[in-house]
Structure formats: C-alpha cells, structure tokens
Design a protein around this motif. Structure first.
Motif, mmCIF file in Angstrom:
data_model
loop_
_atom_site.group_PDB
_atom_site.id
_atom_site.type_symbol
_atom_site.label_atom_id
_atom_site.label_comp_id
_atom_site.label_asym_id
_atom_site.label_seq_id
_atom_site.Cartn_x
_atom_site.Cartn_y
_atom_site.Cartn_z
ATOM 1 N N PRO A 200 -7.664 5.037 -2.719
ATOM 2 C CA PRO A 200 -8.653 5.865 -3.429
ATOM 3 C C PRO A 200 -8.104 6.554 -4.670
ATOM 4 C CG PRO A 200 -7.862 7.015 -1.496
ATOM 5 C CD PRO A 200 -7.251 5.648 -1.437
ATOM 6 N N VAL A 201 -6.767 6.612 -4.792
ATOM 7 C CA VAL A 201 -6.133 7.273 -5.924
ATOM 8 C C VAL A 201 -5.385 6.220 -6.742
ATOM 9 C CG1 VAL A 201 -4.490 9.059 -6.648
ATOM 10 C CG2 VAL A 201 -5.892 9.391 -4.588
ATOM 11 N N ASP A 202 -5.441 6.304 -8.041
ATOM 12 C CA ASP A 202 -4.744 5.347 -8.903
ATOM 13 C C ASP A 202 -3.271 5.233 -8.505
ATOM 14 O OD1 ASP A 202 -7.014 4.864 -10.307
ATOM 15 O OD2 ASP A 202 -6.519 6.131 -12.034
ATOM 16 N N GLY A 203 -2.804 3.988 -8.393
ATOM 17 C CA GLY A 203 -1.408 3.752 -8.050
ATOM 18 C C GLY A 203 -1.131 3.651 -6.569
ATOM 19 N N THR A 204 -2.137 3.889 -5.732
ATOM 20 C CA THR A 204 -1.936 3.761 -4.283
ATOM 21 C C THR A 204 -2.504 2.427 -3.813
ATOM 22 O OG1 THR A 204 -4.033 4.858 -3.729
ATOM 23 C CG2 THR A 204 -2.077 6.255 -3.968
ATOM 24 N N TYR A 205 -1.966 1.914 -2.718
ATOM 25 C CA TYR A 205 -2.402 0.629 -2.192
ATOM 26 C C TYR A 205 -1.988 0.517 -0.728
ATOM 27 C CZ TYR A 205 2.503 -0.376 -3.260
ATOM 28 O OH TYR A 205 3.877 -0.311 -3.340
ATOM 29 N N MET A 206 -2.539 -0.481 -0.045
ATOM 30 C CA MET A 206 -2.246 -0.690 1.371
ATOM 31 C C MET A 206 -0.842 -1.242 1.553
ATOM 32 S SD MET A 206 -4.351 -2.842 4.301
ATOM 33 C CE MET A 206 -3.899 -4.459 3.685
ATOM 34 N N THR A 207 -0.119 -0.685 2.499
ATOM 35 C CA THR A 207 1.212 -1.169 2.835
ATOM 36 C C THR A 207 1.380 -1.081 4.353
ATOM 37 O OG1 THR A 207 3.574 -0.919 2.356
ATOM 38 C CG2 THR A 207 2.285 1.104 2.553
ATOM 39 N N THR A 208 2.549 -1.449 4.858
ATOM 40 C CA THR A 208 2.791 -1.436 6.293
ATOM 41 C C THR A 208 3.445 -0.125 6.705
ATOM 42 O OG1 THR A 208 3.122 -3.836 6.229
ATOM 43 C CG2 THR A 208 3.842 -2.694 8.212
ATOM 44 N N GLU A 209 2.943 0.453 7.795
ATOM 45 C CA GLU A 209 3.514 1.691 8.322
ATOM 46 C C GLU A 209 4.916 1.408 8.859
ATOM 47 O OE1 GLU A 209 4.716 4.855 9.253
ATOM 48 O OE2 GLU A 209 2.563 5.277 9.114
ATOM 49 N N THR A 210 5.928 2.014 8.262
ATOM 50 C CA THR A 210 7.320 1.716 8.629
ATOM 51 C C THR A 210 7.760 2.413 9.914
ATOM 52 O OG1 THR A 210 8.070 3.519 7.193
ATOM 53 C CG2 THR A 210 7.989 1.297 6.242
ATOM 54 N N VAL A 235 -2.061 3.768 3.634
ATOM 55 C CA VAL A 235 -2.065 3.974 2.193
ATOM 56 C C VAL A 235 -1.269 5.247 1.942
ATOM 57 C CG1 VAL A 235 -3.442 4.429 0.133
ATOM 58 C CG2 VAL A 235 -4.284 2.828 1.859
ATOM 59 N N LYS A 236 -0.114 5.089 1.354
ATOM 60 C CA LYS A 236 0.763 6.237 1.140
ATOM 61 C C LYS A 236 0.100 7.285 0.256
ATOM 62 C CE LYS A 236 5.184 3.862 1.787
ATOM 63 N NZ LYS A 236 6.490 3.507 1.184
#
Length: 288
Positions: A200-210, A235-236
């Motif tokens: 929802p915020v510019d520069g954020t994207y889906m990644t894997t929870e470490t 999404v961090k």
C-alpha cells in the motif's frame, strides 16, 4: 469430520491422539487452525441420516488392531476410515502410524467434492489454458488482476481481503537438488513479489516472512513431481501478512517449471478454508 467414538474413549488418551493427529493444526497459517473441524458422535447416535456425512472416522475398541478405508459405504460421495484395537494403546498406535494416510484420504475426498462444486460456475479460462499450455478450473468469482506474457495473477475479493493465485514459468534444471530448490523457491517468489505484488506504500512489496520456518515437501500435480512450500508472506513496514502455498511443477515434457502460488490476505478471520480453496484449484491443473 464426524468422529464416531464413545464418550469415554473421546475423553481418554485416544481422543487426545485423534485431536493431535487428524485434528492437528494445519501448517503454514498465522494462527492455529485444525486441518479438520472434528464433530464427535457416540456410536449410539450414528444412525439414519447421520450416516450420510461426507467424512467419517470410526473408532472401535475390543477388536483386532487395524485401520481400514471405505469409499461410499453409506452415501456418495463419502470417505470412511475405521480404526480399531483391543486396547487404548493399540488404537493410539494405529492412529499415529497411519495418520498421514488417513489425512490424505479425507483431503482427497474434500478436494474432489470442491472441484465438483466449482464446475457449476467456471471461469472461462481458455485464454489462460492457451497461454500456459494447461487446463485449470476455478470459479467465475475470480478475476484477472494482472497478465503478461509469462505471468498471471487472478484474485477473488472477499469481505475482509482477497484470495489470490499466481502462475508463471521458469526453464527446467535437472541439476537442482531439493536443498538448492528450497532456497531458490524463496528467492524467486520474493523477486516476483517485488516485481508484481506491491504494497500500500510506495516501495513496499510482498516478501517471505523470515521468522517463520517454511514447510518443504514433495507431492503430485497433473501426475508430475511437484515441490511444495507452505509459509507466511508479509509486506514489510505495512503490517500486512498471510499464508501462502507454492508449487513448482516439474513439467519435463515442456522443459519447464510451472510455478503456481496461492496466497490469502484476510485480516482477523480464519484462513484455512481459503488456502484449501487455492489448493483445490492448483490440484485441478492438467498440463498438455
């Protein structure tokens, strides 16, 4: 899942074993949810229309130890499993030794039933079938969110979020070991998330929870060896997360991996049934 077992056994160590095996939490969800919702029924009430339930686990004490599988014994479609033993320990042993087979039998039945119901309102997937050289069946409630030459994102809106499915391909590599592939799955899905699934915020994207340890296993899709991954996406810096299931299908005849991933965004609600819906769609795939 109807569990036909007398009250004293249900309240004993036998019941505890049922709840910790067949009723164990489904791996890969943010909160614990049982893989099956259990409904206990004493054998005295297991009569008439009650016998028509789709999934039945029947426990018998005082007879030889055994685990038996029955298809459509009282109704259709139906899967029944009987587990027996002379003692509580024998019954518990049968449940523990055969839990994977029991769970798989019930899951296969439920997938077939969900696929049967989905056929009533199918999405017209001819263009998708042509693009990826597959047959796939999913509900007309889904819509295409993004489509390129080698990437497809379909989604279904729900009250609290979305249910999503991604498809793309990579060249097949017969030198990859299971260990290397498990690392590559995460690397590839993170790159796909960065490229296509923005937050929802510019520069954020889906990644894997470490912080969550992924489940890695091997299954079959379209009768092809398939590498399965279950874990949590996030999404961090956006406080968004949820479960995903990822399948790398070894499509050797077409010299490729067909990669299919389902993920759910549904804050504050249970997610088991949505993940099962996605698994049902993925298991409908037939490669050409």
């Amino acid at each position: 899942l109807s569990v036909v077992i007398d009250n004293d056994l249900w309240e004993s160590s036998v019941g505890e074993t049922i709840r910790s095996t067949v009723g164990a939490p489904l791996y890969g969800l943010p909160q614990d949810e049982p893989q099956f919702t259990l409904r206990q029924l004493p054998s005295s009430v297991f009569t008439g229309f009650v016998k028509n339930t789709r999934l039945i686990l029947k426990v018998k004490k005082g007879v030889a130890a055994a685990t038996k599988f029955y298809k459509d014994p009282y109704a259709s479609p139906q899967q029944m499993v009987t587990v027996s033993g002379m003692t509580n320990q024998e019954i518990r042993d049968q449940l523990t030794i055969n839990q994977d087979k029991i769970v798989e039998a019930f899951r296969v039945q439920e997938i077939q039933e969900r696929q049967r119901r989905t056929k009533k309102t199918l999405f017209n997937s001819k263009a998708i079938n042509k693009q990826f050289g597959i047959n796939i069946r999913f509900s007309s409630l889904y819509r295409i969110a993004n489509q390129t030459d080698n990437f497809l994102w379909i989604r279904r809106d729900i009250k609290t979020g979305t249910v999503n499915l991604l498809l793309y391909t990579l060249p097949y590599d017969d030198t990859l070991t299971k260990e290397v592939l498990s690392e590559r799955v995460i690397t590839v899905r993170d790159s796909i998330g960065k490229r296509y699934i923005s937050g929802p915020v510019d520069g954020t994207y889906m990644t894997t929870e470490t912080a969550y340890t992924p489940y890695f296993g091997v299954t079959k899709v379209s009768n092809l060896t398939t590498f399965e991954t279950k874990s949590i996406w996030q999404v961090k810096d956006a406080f968004m997360s949820g479960p995903f299931i990822n399948y790398w299908i070894e499509d050797k005849p077409n010299n490729r991996y067909l990669i299919v991933e389902g993920f759910v965004f549904a804050p504050s609600v249970r997610k088991r049934d949505y993940i099962f819906e996605l698994e049902t769609i993925i298991k409908s795939i037939v490669t050409k």
